[in-house]
Structure formats: C-alpha cells, structure tokens
Design an enzyme around this catalytic site. Structure first.
Site, PDB file in Angstrom:
ATOM      1  N   ASP A  40       1.055   7.635   3.188  1.00  0.00           N
ATOM      2  CA  ASP A  40       2.173   7.162   2.920  1.00  0.00           C
ATOM      3  C   ASP A  40       3.209   7.859   3.733  1.00  0.00           C
ATOM      4  O   ASP A  40       3.383   7.925   5.014  1.00  0.00           O
ATOM      5  CB  ASP A  40       2.613   6.942   1.539  1.00  0.00           C
ATOM      6  CG  ASP A  40       1.176   6.176   0.756  1.00  0.00           C
ATOM      7  OD1 ASP A  40       1.486   5.047   1.237  1.00  0.00           O
ATOM      8  OD2 ASP A  40       0.679   6.771   0.124  1.00  0.00           O
ATOM      9  N   HIS A  47      -2.370  10.777  14.337  1.00  0.00           N
ATOM     10  CA  HIS A  47      -3.475   9.874  13.750  1.00  0.00           C
ATOM     11  C   HIS A  47      -4.509   9.636  14.598  1.00  0.00           C
ATOM     12  O   HIS A  47      -4.419   9.857  15.951  1.00  0.00           O
ATOM     13  CB  HIS A  47      -2.443   8.611  13.376  1.00  0.00           C
ATOM     14  CG  HIS A  47      -1.929   7.752  14.545  1.00  0.00           C
ATOM     15  ND1 HIS A  47      -0.855   7.921  14.930  1.00  0.00           N
ATOM     16  CD2 HIS A  47      -2.481   6.952  15.299  1.00  0.00           C
ATOM     17  CE1 HIS A  47      -0.320   7.289  15.772  1.00  0.00           C
ATOM     18  NE2 HIS A  47      -1.354   6.652  16.194  1.00  0.00           N
ATOM     19  N   SER A  69      -5.546 -10.073   2.528  1.00  0.00           N
ATOM     20  CA  SER A  69      -5.788 -11.283   3.271  1.00  0.00           C
ATOM     21  C   SER A  69      -5.659 -11.113   4.714  1.00  0.00           C
ATOM     22  O   SER A  69      -6.286 -11.426   5.465  1.00  0.00           O
ATOM     23  CB  SER A  69      -5.135 -12.340   2.762  1.00  0.00           C
ATOM     24  OG  SER A  69      -5.176 -13.543   3.400  1.00  0.00           O
ATOM     25  N   CYS A  87      -7.106   8.749   3.905  1.00  0.00           N
ATOM     26  CA  CYS A  87      -5.689   9.481   3.634  1.00  0.00           C
ATOM     27  C   CYS A  87      -5.681  10.750   4.255  1.00  0.00           C
ATOM     28  O   CYS A  87      -6.466  10.987   5.352  1.00  0.00           O
ATOM     29  CB  CYS A  87      -5.317   9.045   2.444  1.00  0.00           C
ATOM     30  SG  CYS A  87      -6.609  10.012   1.123  1.00  0.00           S
ATOM     31  N   GLN A  91      -9.660  11.898  -0.880  1.00  0.00           N
ATOM     32  CA  GLN A  91      -9.943  12.059  -2.220  1.00  0.00           C
ATOM     33  C   GLN A  91      -9.564  10.933  -3.347  1.00  0.00           C
ATOM     34  O   GLN A  91     -10.007  10.759  -4.452  1.00  0.00           O
ATOM     35  CB  GLN A  91      -9.690  13.471  -2.658  1.00  0.00           C
ATOM     36  CG  GLN A  91     -10.096  14.480  -1.871  1.00  0.00           C
ATOM     37  CD  GLN A  91      -9.758  16.142  -2.428  1.00  0.00           C
ATOM     38  OE1 GLN A  91      -8.812  16.096  -2.979  1.00  0.00           O
ATOM     39  NE2 GLN A  91     -10.501  16.887  -2.042  1.00  0.00           N
ATOM     40  N   ARG A  93      -6.324   8.002  -2.202  1.00  0.00           N
ATOM     41  CA  ARG A  93      -5.790   7.093  -1.852  1.00  0.00           C
ATOM     42  C   ARG A  93      -6.918   6.121  -0.670  1.00  0.00           C
ATOM     43  O   ARG A  93      -6.865   5.204  -0.840  1.00  0.00           O
ATOM     44  CB  ARG A  93      -4.600   7.245  -0.818  1.00  0.00           C
ATOM     45  CG  ARG A  93      -3.159   7.697  -1.669  1.00  0.00           C
ATOM     46  CD  ARG A  93      -2.211   8.122  -1.090  1.00  0.00           C
ATOM     47  NE  ARG A  93      -2.513   9.427  -0.353  1.00  0.00           N
ATOM     48  CZ  ARG A  93      -1.845  10.069   0.737  1.00  0.00           C
ATOM     49  NH1 ARG A  93      -0.414   9.502   0.960  1.00  0.00           N
ATOM     50  NH2 ARG A  93      -2.116  11.153   1.220  1.00  0.00           N
TER      51      ARG A  93
END
Length: 159
Positions: A40, A47, A69, A87, A91, A93
């Site tokens: 978040d 990343h 969906s 995440c 552990q 999320r």
C-alpha cells in the site's frame, strides 16, 4: 460444486526461484506467470520487474469483486495461470490477498458455466514470495533485470 482450492493450496516460493522465472520468462514448467505486488503506502523504492501493483485494500473493500474479476480476466487473457503475491514481508497482506483470490476462484468455479474459465481456474497455481519485497530488494534491488525503479537510499536503513 465443491471448493477447488483451500489455504493448503498457497505455496511459498523463494527469491532464487522467482529470479529464475523472471530471467527465463516463465515458470520451471514453462508456463507464464504474474507477480502481484499488494503493498500500500509502502510501495516505494522499487518493485519487481513487470509486477502488477494492486493495493491490498482493494482485495477487501467494496471494490474487491471488481478487482478480483479484473485480475482473473487479465490473467486469462495473458494465459498466466501462476500468480505470485507479495507485500513488504509477505507475512500478512500478501498471504491474505492470495487467500482472497483463491476464495474468489472457488466462487467462480461454482458460478461459471464457461468450461474454458473453469479449466483455467482449476489449473491455477497461487504462490506467495517468502520474505516479500523487503528480502527481494536486499538480494536483487540493484539488478535492473529483476527490479524496476530501485531507489537505494530508501533502503539504506533497512525496511
């Protein structure tokens, strides 16, 4: 129709496994895969290359049905029947988002009359990256073949 998946179907994979998948462009079984980053506000400092960013709250808020969906639709379009959630530490999320996705897959197999969709879902593999992005960036943060937008200064004090 009985549930296809349970929590036991979530497999953990290690950094070197995901690294090899990324470098070869497919899993060890030769199938396409998708990394799902559910961080978040901590989605900073880089990343995993080609990962899809979907904040974990999108898996549990009023938009979750649409999120799930759309994710399944995208995976089917790309033939990606292996997904790797993570995440920061994988552990909470990451595993809980993976479990929500599995529950959604169970709902779809019960509700769908589309044999192609059911077959695709029944062959899905849902994984969680052990150690999450925190561990990943320690190993591969500075490797542009594996990590995008890496900001070394963000990580100088750890995570």
């Amino acid at each position: 129709m009985p549930s296809v998946f349970s929590v036991a179907d979530i497999k953990y994979i290690l950094d070197p496994t995901l690294k090899s998948w990324i470098l070869q462009g497919h899993t060890n079984l030769g199938t396409p895969f998708q990394v799902i980053d559910v961080r978040d506000s901590d989605y900073v400092g880089g990343h995993i290359i080609n990962s899809l960013h979907i904040e974990s709250n999108k898996f549990k808020n009023e938009e979750s049905a649409e999120t799930l969906s759309n994710l399944l639709k995208k995976l089917r379009e790309n033939g990606q029947n292996t997904v790797v959630f993570h995440c920061m530490l994988s552990q909470q999320r990451g595993p809980s988002s993976a479990m929500r996705f599995l529950r959604y897959l169970n709902e779809r197999t019960s509700a769908s009359n589309d044999q192609d969709e059911i077959s695709f879902i029944e062959n899905m593999k849902v994984c969680v990256l052990r150690g999450g992005f925190g561990k990943w960036q320690q190993e591969y943060g500075e490797d542009p073949q594996l990590t995008e937008n890496y900001a070394k200064d963000v990580w100088k004090y750890g995570y």
